[in-house]
Write a protein that holds these residues in place. Sequence first.
Motif, PDB file in Angstrom:
ATOM      1  N   LEU A   1       0.850  -1.186   0.000  1.00  0.00           N
ATOM      2  CA  LEU A   1       0.000   0.000   0.000  1.00  0.00           C
ATOM      3  C   LEU A   1       0.889   1.240   0.000  1.00  0.00           C
ATOM      4  CD1 LEU A   1      -1.910  -2.248   1.427  1.00  0.00           C
ATOM      5  CD2 LEU A   1      -3.192  -0.269   2.242  1.00  0.00           C
ATOM      6  N   SER A   2       0.609   2.143  -0.907  1.00  0.00           N
ATOM      7  CA  SER A   2       1.372   3.396  -0.963  1.00  0.00           C
ATOM      8  C   SER A   2       0.669   4.465  -0.123  1.00  0.00           C
ATOM      9  CB  SER A   2       1.518   3.870  -2.409  1.00  0.00           C
ATOM     10  OG  SER A   2       0.246   4.004  -3.024  1.00  0.00           O
ATOM     11  N   TRP A   3       1.427   5.141   0.704  1.00  0.00           N
ATOM     12  CA  TRP A   3       0.889   6.174   1.595  1.00  0.00           C
ATOM     13  C   TRP A   3       1.806   7.382   1.495  1.00  0.00           C
ATOM     14  CZ3 TRP A   3      -1.283   4.868   7.120  1.00  0.00           C
ATOM     15  CH2 TRP A   3      -1.844   6.011   7.685  1.00  0.00           C
ATOM     16  N   VAL A   4       1.266   8.499   0.997  1.00  0.00           N
ATOM     17  CA  VAL A   4       2.052   9.719   0.805  1.00  0.00           C
ATOM     18  C   VAL A   4       1.675  10.729   1.878  1.00  0.00           C
ATOM     19  CG1 VAL A   4       2.574  11.619  -0.771  1.00  0.00           C
ATOM     20  CG2 VAL A   4       2.236   9.322  -1.669  1.00  0.00           C
ATOM     21  N   HIS A   5       2.675  11.395   2.438  1.00  0.00           N
ATOM     22  CA  HIS A   5       2.446  12.372   3.500  1.00  0.00           C
ATOM     23  C   HIS A   5       3.430  13.522   3.343  1.00  0.00           C
ATOM     24  CE1 HIS A   5       6.125  11.307   5.763  1.00  0.00           C
ATOM     25  NE2 HIS A   5       5.921  10.095   5.284  1.00  0.00           N
ATOM     26  N   HIS A   6       3.274  14.548   4.174  1.00  0.00           N
ATOM     27  CA  HIS A   6       4.181  15.696   4.125  1.00  0.00           C
ATOM     28  C   HIS A   6       4.819  15.944   5.492  1.00  0.00           C
ATOM     29  CE1 HIS A   6       0.977  17.739   6.205  1.00  0.00           C
ATOM     30  NE2 HIS A   6       0.150  17.499   5.211  1.00  0.00           N
ATOM     31  N   PHE A   7       4.874  14.912   6.329  1.00  0.00           N
ATOM     32  CA  PHE A   7       5.446  15.081   7.662  1.00  0.00           C
ATOM     33  C   PHE A   7       6.957  15.199   7.587  1.00  0.00           C
ATOM     34  CE2 PHE A   7       1.590  12.486   8.973  1.00  0.00           C
ATOM     35  CZ  PHE A   7       0.880  13.596   9.409  1.00  0.00           C
ATOM     36  N   ASP A   8       7.449  16.296   8.106  1.00  0.00           N
ATOM     37  CA  ASP A   8       8.894  16.501   8.192  1.00  0.00           C
ATOM     38  C   ASP A   8       9.412  16.093   9.567  1.00  0.00           C
ATOM     39  OD1 ASP A   8      11.509  17.750   7.311  1.00  0.00           O
ATOM     40  OD2 ASP A   8      11.046  19.042   9.009  1.00  0.00           O
ATOM     41  N   GLU A   9       8.538  16.198  10.579  1.00  0.00           N
ATOM     42  CA  GLU A   9       8.950  15.955  11.954  1.00  0.00           C
ATOM     43  C   GLU A   9       9.170  14.464  12.211  1.00  0.00           C
ATOM     44  OE1 GLU A   9       6.068  17.424  11.117  1.00  0.00           O
ATOM     45  OE2 GLU A   9       6.568  19.542  11.378  1.00  0.00           O
ATOM     46  N   GLU A  10      10.202  14.192  12.970  1.00  0.00           N
ATOM     47  CA  GLU A  10      10.590  12.809  13.251  1.00  0.00           C
ATOM     48  C   GLU A  10       9.483  12.043  13.981  1.00  0.00           C
ATOM     49  OE1 GLU A  10      13.839  10.466  16.058  1.00  0.00           O
ATOM     50  OE2 GLU A  10      14.333  12.459  15.294  1.00  0.00           O
ATOM     51  N   GLY A  11       8.824  12.704  14.943  1.00  0.00           N
ATOM     52  CA  GLY A  11       7.800  12.033  15.719  1.00  0.00           C
ATOM     53  C   GLY A  11       6.623  11.597  14.888  1.00  0.00           C
ATOM     54  N   ALA A  12       6.199  12.436  13.932  1.00  0.00           N
ATOM     55  CA  ALA A  12       5.086  12.088  13.049  1.00  0.00           C
ATOM     56  C   ALA A  12       5.449  10.901  12.162  1.00  0.00           C
ATOM     57  CB  ALA A  12       4.705  13.294  12.199  1.00  0.00           C
ATOM     58  N   ARG A  13       6.660  10.918  11.660  1.00  0.00           N
ATOM     59  CA  ARG A  13       7.106   9.798  10.820  1.00  0.00           C
ATOM     60  C   ARG A  13       7.182   8.504  11.626  1.00  0.00           C
ATOM     61  NH1 ARG A  13      10.171  11.143   5.937  1.00  0.00           N
ATOM     62  NH2 ARG A  13       9.965  13.356   5.479  1.00  0.00           N
ATOM     63  N   LYS A  14       7.619   8.612  12.866  1.00  0.00           N
ATOM     64  CA  LYS A  14       7.716   7.429  13.712  1.00  0.00           C
ATOM     65  C   LYS A  14       6.338   6.849  13.985  1.00  0.00           C
ATOM     66  CE  LYS A  14      10.094   5.751  17.845  1.00  0.00           C
ATOM     67  NZ  LYS A  14      10.951   6.124  18.993  1.00  0.00           N
ATOM     68  N   TRP A  15       5.341   7.725  14.227  1.00  0.00           N
ATOM     69  CA  TRP A  15       3.960   7.275  14.434  1.00  0.00           C
ATOM     70  C   TRP A  15       3.472   6.497  13.213  1.00  0.00           C
ATOM     71  CZ3 TRP A  15       0.060  10.028  11.518  1.00  0.00           C
ATOM     72  CH2 TRP A  15      -1.243   9.578  11.741  1.00  0.00           C
ATOM     73  N   LEU A  16       3.729   7.026  12.025  1.00  0.00           N
ATOM     74  CA  LEU A  16       3.330   6.332  10.805  1.00  0.00           C
ATOM     75  C   LEU A  16       4.027   4.985  10.672  1.00  0.00           C
ATOM     76  CD1 LEU A  16       3.140   8.935   7.866  1.00  0.00           C
ATOM     77  CD2 LEU A  16       1.305   7.510   8.769  1.00  0.00           C
TER      78      LEU A  16
END
Length: 431
Positions: free
Chosen positions: A37-52
Amino acid sequence: MKSRIISLGISVLMVLTACQSQNVTKVPRSQPEVQTLSWVHHFDEEGARKWLEIGTQLYSKQHPSYTFALTGVDGGNYLSLLRTWAISGNMPDMYMIDNLDTAFDFIRSGYAMDLSNQPSLANIDERYLNGVKSADGRIWALPIDVNGVGVIYNKDAFAKADIKEPPKTWQQFIEACEALQKVGIVPIAAGYKDAWTISWDLAADLLVNQYVVNPTWIADIEAGKTTFKDNQIQFKEILGRFGERLKYVNHKPFETDWNQAQMLLAEGKAGMIINGTWTIDGVKSKNPASNLGLFAFPYSTDPQKAIFGLKSTGGIVVNPKSPHKDAALQALDLFATQQLGNIFQTNKKALSVIKGLPKDFDPTYIELDSTYIQRGKTYDWSSLYIDFVNQDLQKIFINAITKFIIDPSHNVDTCIQELDQAFKQQRRASK
């Protein structure tokens, strides 16, 4: 009995011998093909990326036949890139939106699923569904967090400058900038190398004035129903305050990117950043020990008008044209659980919209809750915007503000005149 066993053994031996003589190969049971599954986002912050990453890995553990390809895109180019993919028919299975109005073209082109009857919504605090709901009541995204806009400040830097409490009036704000500057601390960190930060540096002042005077100001300007010169939301004063505080930003702001600006605040080399609450995640990912606070942008001489903007708009969108849409909906169910909500708050350092979660996950939000939320000193900016939907007009706006920043005199009248002329020309060209 013994003779029967001997006879059976001979029979089995004959079968095995026959199989060997025919060179039969044993084929292992096939495993299901793994789908991505492809999931595109615009999170630059490390914490948001870690949550994903944690959430999608947990989903893959529960559903071994699925994995995820997470793609992070720069926030300034995010919508343009999504629109390019939509035109070419290469939209991802899942993606993020920030604002429903600026994403209606994806809905109209069939790239956003109606989520109105999805069970995942039952876990979301109803107050935060308005930002993802169209006029007909349909819901197009799973909201994830409560975003605020205001001033993020370093408490240690304020203490070093002997600033006793956050400013509540414009005069106090300027005095705080002077106090920080006197002790060698950059008052306001600016990362204008990333152009999107220019809009957000204006946002805290722009949004609260729209809320007070005219919530449809952006749309009215875009449609030509009013002009910048009309000064309907005191835009002249907003621009004037922006020009006044530009002398307190870091040296060479257009050579400083967003990460560098956050690092200035993280290390206490800067006292403040004017932006969204997602800044907390970015700063603390660089320095977890950062002692941060939040306060409302004090645009007025009246301290009672210092109110903090909070909203939830946008969230996770499922592409109904995706061959994996059922799996994507299952992923929504997981991301709407308290388990993922806690992971979100812990890592992204932001308030989740999921019901029943604590607000004491970070000291910065404890202060926000006690100072603003519990005292009713907030406003809902779900229907307010800082960007123009028309991308040509948005570029004109940012270019004009950039020119205003570079202009040593920060001439408000010249900027407003150029904005009105350029917007008028663009509207004519679009007809």
